[in-house]
Design a protein around this motif. Structure first.
Motif: not given
Length: 632
Positions: A299-301, A303, A386, A415, A469, A471
């Protein structure tokens, strides 16, 4: 690549359709299990969609890819054969390993396999997944397309209607649904079992409807091209035939979930003009391992900036839900223009306090209305694209009513950050229908969700920033009433500026050798109040705050368990913190002087929350009386 296909390209797909039908027969026969009939009616749709979508088999997790969701996950033989013939996976491994514990190719499609975006099988979920991913694409500025393949029978599900309306409300012109209308399901003809006017429903909700022959590659391709120019969501209804391609299977609903035996498989493969090499795959299957490691999607991070905590003074009453709302709003403000953040609400923003986010970032505030099932699934799907995604609701809706949807979020390793307010009898006057008394016990059934039950507004603020923050799926559960933030022995905020939230940490708020109170959530401040009063009478009471009941590090505080131990919780006494602690004590061989669980023992009626706490033995007054009765 998208666009009109040439005659040669369409002929190639048609030839692949014949080959894939053979794959479907082979893998279900080798496994002696699976759903060949529906897979064969959907295969031309699957090949058309996957061929049309922008999705490179060599870069299956590219963030810029189109998404393909298959809602009727039982047609996995069709999906797997499509992915095998288009280069996403090894077709021999599929046929030999289908439904074997040593293979990743499970009975229903599994997220993490290249080309599979969501684990499905519970019908009626896929359109919500598609809506969530299409919304995430819009909010992130990518505007990638999302294709959802569905069955006709699942159109009877209420969640499908919820998702249809949401897609129109948010103008999802990047969303295309293709329905396999074979009019067949396990018990017979779909129109006899539960008639649904599929076309009329989509038209009524504002969708563009295109009808095609679901086995005609030209018509399917032209419909997908036409959908690209639509100003809103599009549904393509493809008329198909169960078991298409093999004469004795066509139209026979018994093949919905029944594989062919070896003799019939040989007849079917001969009719398709394909080699019968089933024995080769049977031999390959015999040497498969007994276990496979779970697949994991890339998956896309996400942050986000989480900022500095807000510290609430102990002399001023406030509630955890307000602290939750302010923290989410603050995170929205910090990330606006940098990282997409989305909040999903179900018409409860004044109560869940996510209106604080709406003030900051209204265009990313997704108002679903009273459509909790769709909202929970939509939020989970968006969270793997994302987008930092929050879903806010009351406990009885966000955990209990959407239990299946959250279970699927868990299975899919999403997530999503779920904020549920109004848990426990702290809700008071709303009465038993709204007293969520199983939020710990329910989530204890899952394997991946993390649960935070904060003690006060200061811990709530820090917990929200922590889970944002970190996951993974989180639930943060909060009551309704206001309280004075928990103070340390010097009168300062216990969860103040120096406090760092750590998942699983058990906070020692008061020390004492006579009795240990182990508590969670809003009951903690009642326990601290009782301990302070008892100390003035010479009774030393330790108070342990367990903000993470599902991951509590009890080893770090086991020295407190040799005395009298009492668990306190605004929860069903049979399935929450007390039960978790009892399991720990037994498993660790720790035998306290005595152990008692205090919690909610029945469905409560409407009433002031303080009165209800008194009745349940959870108020500071009731705790003091109970301890005095023990220590005479």
């Amino acid at each position: 690549m998208a666009g009109l296909r040439t005659r040669e390209e369409l002929k190639r797909l048609e030839d692949l359709g014949r080959i894939c039908r053979g794959d479907i027969i082979k893998m279900t026969t080798v496994a002696n299990s699976g759903h060949p009939g529906g897979s064969m009616s959907s295969i031309d749709i699957f090949l058309s969609i996957y061929d049309f979508a922008k999705n490179d088999p060599n870069k299956p997790f590219d963030p810029e890819r189109d998404r393909v969701i298959v809602s009727h996950g039982h047609t996995s033989p069709g999906v797997y054969s499509t992915l095998g013939r288009l280069g996403f996976v090894d077709i021999d491994e599929v046929i030999a390993g289908f439904r074997h514990p040593g293979s990743i190719f499970e009975g229903h499609i599994t997220r993490g396999i290249p080309g599979v975006e969501w684990t499905t099988g519970n019908l009626g979920q896929g359109l919500s997944v598609g809506v969530g991913m299409a919304l995430a694409s819009k909010l992130s500025g990518k505007n990638n397309r999302v294709f959802v393949a569905m069955s006709d029978a699942e159109q009877a599900k209420g969640q499908v209607g919820e998702a249809r309306r949401t897609a129109v409300k948010y103008g999802l012109d990047n969303l295309v649904v293709v329905i396999d209308y074979n009019d067949a399901q396990i018990s017979g003809r779909a129109h006899n079992i539960m008639y649904v006017d599929i076309k009329a429903n989509y038209l009524a909700d504002g969708w563009k409807v295109i009808e095609v022959d679901g086995h005609d590659y030209l018509e399917l391709n032209e419909a997908l091209v036409e959908a690209e120019d639509s100003k809103g969501p599009v549904v393509v209804i493809g008329k198909t035939i169960m078991g298409k391609g093999v004469s004795f299977m066509e139209g026979d609903v018994s093949y919905h979930g029944k594989p062919l035996d070896f003799e019939k498989a040989a007849l079917a493969l001969a009719e398709l003009g394909l080699e019968n090499d089933i024995d080769r795959f049977v031999q390959m299957r015999k040497v498969l391992p007994s276990y496979h490691e779970p697949v994991q999607a890339i998956d896309e991070d996400v942050k986000p900036f989480t900022g500095d905590p807000i510290v609430y003074p102990v002399e001023k009453k406030t509630d955890n839900r307000s602290a939750f709302g302010k923290a989410v709003g603050d995170i929205g403000r910090l990330n606006k223009g940098k990282l997409p953040v989305m909040v999903v609400d179900c018409d409860l923003k004044p109560s869940t306090k996510v209106s604080e986010f709406e003030k900051v970032w209204p265009e990313n505030f997704v108002q679903i209305g009273v459509q909790e099932h769709n909202a929970a699934t939509l939020a989970g799907a968006a969270s793997v694209c994302g987008v930092l995604t929050f879903f806010a609701d009351f406990g009885v809706f966000g955990v209990d009513e959407t239990y299946n949807q959250q279970r699927l979020n868990d299975i899919n390793k999403a997530n999503v950050k779920v904020g549920v307010t109004h848990v426990g009898i702290d809700v008071g006057e709303d009465g038993k229908t709204h007293h969520c008394l199983d939020y710990i016990g329910a989530l204890r059934n899952f394997y991946g969700f993390k649960l935070i039950v904060p003690a006060d507004p200061n811990q709530t603020d820090k917990a929200v920033r922590f889970m944002s923050e970190t996951k993974g799926n989180f639930v943060i559960a909060m009551g309704r009433s206001t309280m004075n933030p928990v103070a340390d022995e010097n009168g300062n905020p216990f969860f103040g500026e120096e406090y760092k939230f750590e998942y699983g940490k058990v906070d020692v708020i008061r020390k004492g050798k006579d009795i240990t109170l182990v508590t969670t959530g809003q009951v903690t401040h009642h326990a601290v109040k009782a301990a302070d009063e008892l100390r003035s009478h010479g009774i030393e009471v330790a108070v342990l705050n367990v903000s993470c009941p599902l991951g509590a590090n009890f080893d770090s505080v086991k020295e407190f368990f040799s005395s009298i131990v009492i668990s306190l919780e605004d929860h069903n006494v049979a399935s929450g913190l007390g039960s978790i602690l009892a399991d720990y004590l037994v498993g660790s061989g720790i035998i306290p002087k005595s152990f008692e669980k205090i919690g909610v023992e029945r469905y409560m009626f409407s009433g002031d929350n303080e009165l209800l706490y008194d009745l349940a033995g959870l108020s500071s007054k009731a705790i003091v009386e109970r301890i005095r009765g023990i220590i005479k």
